[in-house]
Design a protein around this motif. Structure first.
Motif: not given
Length: 80
Positions: A5-34
């Motif tokens: 259970g502790l391993m699953c919670v830890t895994f979910m925590y790090f997975r969510s941190i990774h997804l938040v970073r990916c979304e922040r980069e995607a929504l920032s608009g830095n890689k937009e063409i226009i």
């Protein structure tokens, strides 16, 4: 079961941190063409102009140094 259970919670925590970073980069608009801010990417012509300006400043500085050395030499000659 507690360790699993502790391993699953830890895994979910790090997975969510990774997804938040990916979304922040995607929504920032830095890689937009226009309309995105791509940072300061200089064109070849702009780089060349900046290099020429730097070279001109260097030549002016070097000329001033040489003129100072010549003035010192002339002063020495006048003293003799």
């Amino acid at each position: 079961t507690m360790k699993f259970g502790l391993m699953c919670v830890t895994f979910m925590y790090f997975r969510s941190i990774h997804l938040v970073r990916c979304e922040r980069e995607a929504l920032s608009g830095n890689k937009e063409i226009i309309g995105g801010s791509r940072g300061k990417s200089l064109t070849e012509e702009r780089k060349k102009i900046k290099q020429e300006e730097a070279n001109a400043k260097f030549r002016q500085r070097r000329l001033a140094e040489c003129m100072d050395m010549a003035r010192i030499g002339e002063d020495r000659r006048r003293i003799r």
